[in-house]
Design a protein around this motif. Structure first.
Motif, PDB file in Angstrom:
ATOM      1  N   GLY A  41      12.324  17.666   7.324  1.00  0.00           N
ATOM      2  CA  GLY A  41      11.322  18.517   6.676  1.00  0.00           C
ATOM      3  C   GLY A  41      11.044  17.806   5.263  1.00  0.00           C
ATOM      4  O   GLY A  41      11.597  16.895   4.970  1.00  0.00           O
TER       5      GLY A  41
ATOM      6  N   TYR B 150       5.822  16.550   5.770  1.00  0.00           N
ATOM      7  CA  TYR B 150       6.144  17.969   6.949  1.00  0.00           C
ATOM      8  C   TYR B 150       5.123  19.040   6.331  1.00  0.00           C
ATOM      9  O   TYR B 150       5.533  19.765   5.437  1.00  0.00           O
ATOM     10  CB  TYR B 150       7.330  18.069   7.100  1.00  0.00           C
TER      11      TYR B 150
ATOM     12  N   ASN C 136       3.430  15.152  15.668  1.00  0.00           N
ATOM     13  CA  ASN C 136       3.964  16.325  16.070  1.00  0.00           C
ATOM     14  C   ASN C 136       4.581  16.200  17.471  1.00  0.00           C
ATOM     15  O   ASN C 136       4.227  15.596  18.570  1.00  0.00           O
ATOM     16  CB  ASN C 136       3.052  17.614  16.548  1.00  0.00           C
TER      17      ASN C 136
ATOM     18  N   MET D 242       4.443  23.000  12.388  1.00  0.00           N
ATOM     19  CA  MET D 242       4.666  21.957  11.794  1.00  0.00           C
ATOM     20  C   MET D 242       3.574  20.762  12.015  1.00  0.00           C
ATOM     21  O   MET D 242       3.190  20.741  13.179  1.00  0.00           O
ATOM     22  CB  MET D 242       6.055  21.174  11.715  1.00  0.00           C
TER      23      MET D 242
ATOM     24  N   CYS E  59       3.045  16.537  10.838  1.00  0.00           N
ATOM     25  CA  CYS E  59       3.230  15.549   9.750  1.00  0.00           C
ATOM     26  C   CYS E  59       1.928  14.714   9.744  1.00  0.00           C
ATOM     27  O   CYS E  59       1.347  14.058  10.813  1.00  0.00           O
ATOM     28  CB  CYS E  59       4.311  14.285  10.288  1.00  0.00           C
TER      29      CYS E  59
END
Length: 306
Positions: free
Chosen positions: A62, A160, A238, A258, A260
């Motif tokens: 994270g 993240y 993801n 989330m 990225c």
């Protein structure tokens, strides 16, 4: 402009940056990693895994980990290199980079250790400036070759981002570009969609990307704007449900909140001669938006209209 150094119960030194309007950033010296970025309304903008392990030598799932001197498994080192699971230091001699008026900043440094030299025999210094201002988080990494011969490396700043619902997010600015698909043995494809949306696992390295990318979160009516320099590539990741369940440090449902989108230099490794230095720059900002009502035109975001 405040900076506080505290020691958590887990023993990891933590730096807290505070900006006058109330936004904050938390940085661990372990990994040189931003683990929290909150706006003036105290809303968390970064994702942190519900099962994140904050105990060396594990990497922390994270925030904003630094991938150096290798991204992913694009090389012979451990996944994403070793910078994200080393203890950094406050830089005692930060070089002036740019004016930091109205910003709260901290300068960190990571140097080669004898242990690192066994697996990656290159002598380096990696510096990182982290700056917080209203609605904006800026990271400036610099790598200097302290060796007597040239070396090369890949680099990424893994972002993240906290989103409301991954199925309601779209990424704009990468359309028509080529990408390596890590789910297809890094086969090269060309993006055909007008925007990237998500209904399954995605793990791609987009090539020759623009300096600005927009990540639009419809439900939160918020857009992240990623601006970058020195990073020709961008990674979009993801894990979706099956991969999330297979990752021990990621909650089964965490993938839903989330995404990225990383600033990266992967396809063409950075080469430094002795005493040479490379510098990158990443700026994350947020724009309040309501995409469906037309208050935010993502094309204007990408062209700099916001």
């Amino acid at each position: 402009m405040a900076m506080n150094l505290v020691h958590d119960s887990d023993g990891l030194p933590r730096i807290i940056l505070v900006e006058p309007r109330g936004s904050t950033v938390e940085v661990l010296l372990y990994g040189g990693q931003v683990i929290s970025w909150k706006n003036e309304r105290r809303e968390e903008l970064l994702f942190m895994s519900s099962k994140a392990v904050r105990k060396p030598p594990k990497a922390i799932r994270g925030g904003l980990p630094i991938c150096f001197p290798q991204f992913g498994n694009f090389g012979s080192l451990e996944q994403h290199g070793f910078a994200r699971n080393r203890l950094w230091e406050l830089d005692p001699n930060p070089s002036p980079l740019s004016p930091i008026n109205n910003q709260s900043s901290v300068d960190l440094i990571l140097k080669s250790t004898e242990e690192d030299l066994k697996t990656w025999p290159r002598n380096f210094e990696l510096r990182l400036r982290i700056s917080l201002s209203a609605c904006k988080l800026t990271l400036i990494p610099r790598v200097r070759n302290m060796d007597n011969k040239a070396f090369s490396f890949t680099f990424a700043m893994r972002n993240y981002l906290s989103v409301s619902d991954i199925s309601e997010v779209r990424v704009e600015g990468l359309e028509t570009l080529d990408y390596f698909d890590s789910l297809m043995e890094r086969e090269r494809f060309t993006e055909q969609a007008d925007a990237i949306t998500f209904d399954g696992e995605v793990d791609r390295v987009y090539l020759s990307t623009p300096t600005k990318i927009a990540i639009i979160d419809h439900e939160k009516k918020r857009t992240f704007v990623l601006r970058k320099e020195g990073f020709p590539d961008a990674v979009v990741w993801n894990p979706w449900d099956k991969k999330a369940k297979a990752l021990p440090d990621l909650g089964d449902e965490d993938y839903k909140t989330m995404l990225c989108v990383d600033s990266a230099a992967i396809e063409s490794p950075i080469v430094l001669k002795p005493c040479e230095e490379w510098k990158g720059r990443q700026e994350l900002s947020t724009v309040s938006s309501s995409y469906f009502s037309g208050q935010l035109d993502p094309r204007k975001v990408l062209r700099g209209g916001y």
